[in-house]
Design a protein around this motif. Sequence first.
Motif, short mmCIF file in Angstrom:
data_model
loop_
_atom_site.label_atom_id
_atom_site.label_comp_id
_atom_site.label_asym_id
_atom_site.label_seq_id
_atom_site.Cartn_x
_atom_site.Cartn_y
_atom_site.Cartn_z
N ASP A 61 -1.77 3.77 2.63
CA ASP A 61 -1.99 4.79 1.61
C ASP A 61 -0.81 4.93 0.66
OD1 ASP A 61 -3.83 7.13 3.75
OD2 ASP A 61 -4.46 5.32 2.69
N SER A 62 0.38 4.66 1.15
CA SER A 62 1.58 4.86 0.33
C SER A 62 1.68 3.87 -0.83
CB SER A 62 2.83 4.76 1.20
OG SER A 62 2.95 3.46 1.75
N VAL A 63 0.93 2.76 -0.76
CA VAL A 63 1.03 1.75 -1.80
C VAL A 63 -0.31 1.49 -2.48
CG1 VAL A 63 2.92 0.66 -0.56
CG2 VAL A 63 0.62 -0.28 -0.33
N GLU A 64 -1.37 2.10 -1.99
CA GLU A 64 -2.70 1.90 -2.57
C GLU A 64 -2.68 2.21 -4.06
OE1 GLU A 64 -5.92 1.48 -0.47
OE2 GLU A 64 -6.42 0.70 -2.45
N GLY A 65 -3.20 1.28 -4.86
CA GLY A 65 -3.24 1.47 -6.30
C GLY A 65 -1.99 0.99 -7.03
N ARG A 66 -0.93 0.69 -6.30
CA ARG A 66 0.29 0.20 -6.92
C ARG A 66 0.60 -1.24 -6.52
NH1 ARG A 66 5.05 2.35 -5.60
NH2 ARG A 66 4.42 3.01 -3.50
N PHE A 67 0.24 -1.61 -5.32
CA PHE A 67 0.52 -2.95 -4.81
C PHE A 67 -0.79 -3.74 -4.73
CE2 PHE A 67 4.57 -2.00 -2.09
CZ PHE A 67 5.16 -1.39 -3.18
N THR A 68 -0.69 -5.05 -4.96
CA THR A 68 -1.84 -5.93 -4.86
C THR A 68 -1.46 -7.18 -4.07
OG1 THR A 68 -2.64 -5.17 -7.02
CG2 THR A 68 -3.61 -7.19 -6.12
N ARG A 71 -4.00 -14.24 -2.27
CA ARG A 71 -3.72 -15.57 -1.72
C ARG A 71 -3.82 -16.61 -2.83
NH1 ARG A 71 -7.42 -17.64 2.30
NH2 ARG A 71 -9.06 -16.32 1.43
N ASP A 72 -2.91 -17.55 -2.80
CA ASP A 72 -2.96 -18.66 -3.76
C ASP A 72 -4.08 -19.61 -3.33
OD1 ASP A 72 -2.29 -21.25 -5.08
OD2 ASP A 72 -0.53 -20.14 -5.72
N SER A 73 -4.92 -20.01 -4.27
CA SER A 73 -6.06 -20.86 -3.95
C SER A 73 -5.66 -22.32 -3.75
CB SER A 73 -7.12 -20.76 -5.05
OG SER A 73 -6.57 -21.19 -6.28
N GLU A 74 -4.46 -22.67 -4.15
CA GLU A 74 -4.06 -24.08 -4.12
C GLU A 74 -2.98 -24.41 -3.11
OE1 GLU A 74 -3.09 -25.34 -8.05
OE2 GLU A 74 -5.12 -25.00 -8.82
N LYS A 75 -2.28 -23.42 -2.65
CA LYS A 75 -1.21 -23.69 -1.70
C LYS A 75 -1.09 -22.52 -0.72
CE LYS A 75 2.14 -22.03 -5.13
NZ LYS A 75 3.33 -22.38 -5.94
N PRO A 76 -0.50 -22.79 0.45
CA PRO A 76 -0.42 -21.74 1.48
C PRO A 76 0.65 -20.70 1.15
CG PRO A 76 0.65 -23.73 2.25
CD PRO A 76 0.02 -24.08 0.93
N THR A 77 0.28 -19.84 0.24
CA THR A 77 1.21 -18.81 -0.22
C THR A 77 0.44 -17.53 -0.46
OG1 THR A 77 2.63 -20.46 -1.28
CG2 THR A 77 2.89 -18.18 -1.99
N VAL A 78 1.04 -16.43 -0.08
CA VAL A 78 0.48 -15.11 -0.32
C VAL A 78 1.47 -14.32 -1.15
CG1 VAL A 78 -0.19 -12.94 0.77
CG2 VAL A 78 -0.95 -15.11 1.73
N TYR A 79 0.94 -13.52 -2.05
CA TYR A 79 1.78 -12.74 -2.96
C TYR A 79 1.58 -11.25 -2.72
CZ TYR A 79 1.64 -17.25 -5.31
OH TYR A 79 1.72 -18.59 -5.59
N LEU A 80 2.60 -10.50 -3.05
CA LEU A 80 2.49 -9.05 -3.10
C LEU A 80 3.02 -8.60 -4.44
CD1 LEU A 80 1.65 -6.55 -1.43
CD2 LEU A 80 4.08 -6.26 -0.88
N GLN A 81 2.11 -8.25 -5.32
CA GLN A 81 2.49 -7.71 -6.63
C GLN A 81 2.74 -6.23 -6.46
OE1 GLN A 81 2.96 -9.25 -9.66
NE2 GLN A 81 3.61 -7.25 -10.42
N MET A 82 3.93 -5.81 -6.82
CA MET A 82 4.32 -4.42 -6.64
C MET A 82 4.61 -3.82 -8.01
SD MET A 82 6.77 -4.76 -3.28
CE MET A 82 8.08 -5.55 -4.18
N ASP A 83 3.79 -2.87 -8.40
CA ASP A 83 3.94 -2.19 -9.69
C ASP A 83 4.28 -0.73 -9.49
OD1 ASP A 83 1.09 -4.12 -10.70
OD2 ASP A 83 3.19 -4.53 -11.17
N ASN A 84 4.79 -0.12 -10.55
CA ASN A 84 5.16 1.30 -10.49
C ASN A 84 5.99 1.60 -9.24
OD1 ASN A 84 5.27 3.99 -11.24
ND2 ASN A 84 3.30 4.49 -10.30
N LEU A 85 7.01 0.80 -9.06
CA LEU A 85 7.85 0.95 -7.87
C LEU A 85 8.58 2.27 -7.86
CD1 LEU A 85 9.07 -2.71 -7.63
CD2 LEU A 85 8.02 -1.45 -5.75
N LYS A 86 8.77 2.79 -6.66
CA LYS A 86 9.45 4.06 -6.46
C LYS A 86 10.68 3.84 -5.58
CE LYS A 86 4.96 6.42 -6.47
NZ LYS A 86 4.06 7.32 -5.71
N PRO A 87 11.66 4.73 -5.67
CA PRO A 87 12.84 4.57 -4.80
C PRO A 87 12.48 4.49 -3.32
CG PRO A 87 13.30 6.12 -6.54
CD PRO A 87 11.84 5.80 -6.65
N GLU A 88 11.42 5.19 -2.91
CA GLU A 88 11.03 5.15 -1.50
C GLU A 88 10.41 3.82 -1.08
OE1 GLU A 88 10.20 7.47 -3.80
OE2 GLU A 88 8.12 8.16 -3.50
#
Length: 122
Positions: A61-68, A71-88
């Motif tokens: 819940d603490s990151v819902e709507g801000r983090f996405t 999975r990369d479709s071509e290589k074994p990599t997962v991403y975490l896009q973090m937007d509207n970051l907060k100090p916490e």
Amino acid sequence: VQLVESGGGLVEAGGSLRLSCAFSGLSTDGYAIAWFRQAPGKEREGVSCISTSERRPFYDDSVEGRFTISRDSEKPTVYLQMDNLKPEDTATYYCAIDAGRCSLWARTYGHWGQGTQVTVSS
């Protein structure tokens, strides 16, 4: 199994970062991969998870709507896009992987990366 995180850094509040987790050596096609974070003096907490068997990712819940998570479709990599970051959000971020379905419980996962530091200034 090896996991290598990258993409951490120092960012101002409201800014964005994208973490990457490159993995290898998993002997099964089906897996769940999750991001966790741990701040000094606090327990490790699950942030987000994505799997090959479930239709949608999961978020704390603490990151819902801000983090996405994605999975990369071509290589074994997962991403975490973090937007509207907060100090916490400041913490060391880890990715973890194991066979099976998503979980934000750390004990589910037997394989972990070394972590990448994210620091959000106010």
